[in-house]
Design a protein around this motif. Sequence first.
Motif, PDB file in Angstrom:
ATOM      1  N   PRO A 253       0.828  -1.368  -0.047  1.00 24.30           N
ATOM      2  CA  PRO A 253      -0.029   0.165   0.202  1.00 24.30           C
ATOM      3  C   PRO A 253       0.871   1.263  -0.096  1.00 24.30           C
ATOM      4  O   PRO A 253       0.259   2.359   0.262  1.00 24.30           O
ATOM      5  CB  PRO A 253      -0.540  -0.070   1.492  1.00 24.30           C
ATOM      6  CG  PRO A 253       0.222  -0.612   2.280  1.00 24.30           C
ATOM      7  CD  PRO A 253       1.005  -1.626   1.459  1.00 24.30           C
ATOM      8  N   ASP A 257      -3.610   1.858  -3.740  1.00 27.38           N
ATOM      9  CA  ASP A 257      -4.553   0.907  -2.753  1.00 27.38           C
ATOM     10  C   ASP A 257      -4.581  -0.503  -3.705  1.00 27.38           C
ATOM     11  O   ASP A 257      -4.788  -1.364  -2.983  1.00 27.38           O
ATOM     12  CB  ASP A 257      -6.013   1.490  -2.887  1.00 27.38           C
ATOM     13  CG  ASP A 257      -6.086   2.738  -2.015  1.00 27.38           C
ATOM     14  OD1 ASP A 257      -5.307   2.818  -0.939  1.00 27.38           O
ATOM     15  OD2 ASP A 257      -6.466   3.760  -2.216  1.00 27.38           O
ATOM     16  N   SER A 282      -4.914  -3.957  -1.228  1.00 28.95           N
ATOM     17  CA  SER A 282      -4.422  -3.357   0.174  1.00 28.95           C
ATOM     18  C   SER A 282      -5.265  -4.041   1.145  1.00 28.95           C
ATOM     19  O   SER A 282      -4.863  -4.544   2.241  1.00 28.95           O
ATOM     20  CB  SER A 282      -4.356  -1.976   0.365  1.00 28.95           C
ATOM     21  OG  SER A 282      -5.692  -1.490   0.183  1.00 28.95           O
TER      22      SER A 282
END
Length: 657
Positions: A253, A257, A282
């Motif tokens: 991350p 994302d 993520s």
Amino acid sequence: MAPIPLQRDTVQRPGTTRAGHAHGPRLASRTSLPGIPLAPSAARRFVRAALAEWTGLGVPAAVGFSDRLADDAVTVTNELVTNAVVHAGTTVDLVLGLEEEGGDEPSAALVLEVTDHHPARPVSGDEPGAGPGPAGVRPGELPDPAEYGRGLQLVATLADSWGITYRTGLKTVWARLPVDDWSAPPAPPDGEALRRGLRAAEILAPAARRTERDDAVWDSRGAPAFLAEASDLLAGQLDEDLVAAIAGQLLVPRLADWCAIWLETEGAGPAAEPRLARVWHSEETGTEPLRAALEREPLRLPAGVGPGPVSVPVPWPAHPAEEDREDTPAPPPHPGGRDGAALAFRITAAGRALGTVLVGREGVAQVPEAVASLIEDFVRRLGLAVGAARAYTRQATISRILQRGLLPSKVAEIPGVTSALVYEPSDDGVVGGDFYDIFPCPGDRWCFVLGDVQGSGPEAAVVTGLARPWLRLLSREGFGVGEVLDRLNRLLLDDAMEAAEAAALMVAAAGGQQLHDGTQSRFLSLLYGEVVPLPDGGVRCTVASAGHPLPLLLRPDGSVRPAADPQVLLGVVEDVAYESQIFDLAPGDTLLCVTDGVTERRSGPLMFDDGDGLARVLAGCAGLPAEATAERIRRAVHEFAEQPPDDDVALLVLHAD
């Protein structure tokens, strides 16, 4: 790919931490993981399971296990195990300890220890090999990044102390994380078991928690540090899928994302579909829905797109919790109400398009320019790594084809003798120098050969391709064993070898491989012999060894002796008269012939044949048939060291029936 099954042993023992703090009884869980890309995820599961087990048992210090501590422990474990897998490639031993410290202000801490088995250099200090870290580095200090890389900076940030311990053949990195709330009052007895059970379940299946990303860290120091870490991790990876996997973990991350990486199929036409090699999210539960969405709508960039960022509207899936609901209505343009931005980058190397990287951020209108520029620099490094991995794959493919052509498709069967052959080329991507042969000759003779060309690659391949047919030709012309070696030696020193070197240069140029000194490849160690069946059973052997490990003769009573005398390598000295030795191989006798990949197999400073190690193993094979003897020797060679052999392993067993 199935997850790694975990075996967890929990023990309680007193002692001191690697940081030197005195503590009470230590609760420790330990496991061993193979050095493969799945090890970090298995390590994360192991840590959460251990924390949940201690919480469920009502361990006093477990009342202070917070979500943050569990996440930090998992993060530190992931970093340490990933570093061990990437840089050492050996089995990884993982220990998670819970230590209680007494005194006026009692406290507790989690101590993580990750050990790899790659041979380490000695550490200077008062106690070589047992110091707290690299020479001159104290616990909690970062070593020089230029020498040790930057992968431990995250560990130094999350842990209150950490260090490195070197021992012979072992390196352990440890980190200490204090338990957050040691002084928390115990919960009321009523419902305590239920409370512990719920907390254990939370640790095992943590709720998704989004953290704020701070793009300010990518300043004049943060961006170069990230790129240096990325270069360290990507460099030297020889499999493009592993390169893609590491790249995904570096991007998410920290910078995005989620991300996806497509790789072009090498050798396919422009119309071929790229392969979705890696998808990373993520939130672990978001990876598969994202993959399904991207597979439904593959990313296609125009042919003229360069390496810079391209804004791409991508309909990523709903939040996993929302997607699982059966009553979820038809999705809007961005399902689940998660607007965001996505950028695509072309992966290139040497002017060739190798694939595409797609990164996405949720809840933002655009990716900051500084971050997009950093990802562009990262993708350039990714392109170099993918290009290098593909070059290695091409070379390995050429080597496998050459190897198949240089070795006989089958070996002859010798009357009255059972033979067994083991040949395992090293997995270094280049053709090896070891070769073998068993073939019949006029006059009721059978000849056997076990050779090793000095070096590897195209030079060794060409010499092997010439030496084996020369041996067959000379043997069938009726020359004796010593004469065959004399003539082969002169051929290796003759101008005819210039043709071999020219061919090697052509092969190397085609594969982009740099040649070493061509004269080195002329050196050849060889064990050559002929076998003649005897009327009363058994065979008469005539053998000669030219710079080769000596053959060993095993009698049924378990006695072992060398069956030839050492002589100089072929291709070194011109005026040599090679001599042969004659002996009978009676029924029940065994002759073992090996290359130096067996005798010089290393485990730290030791070699397999130190102190006549090969003869000792062979003595234990008395009474065994040829196949069983070969398998026992092969297994002993592999078990001698934890790392796989780094040289070709070849052995030939002849057993008189």
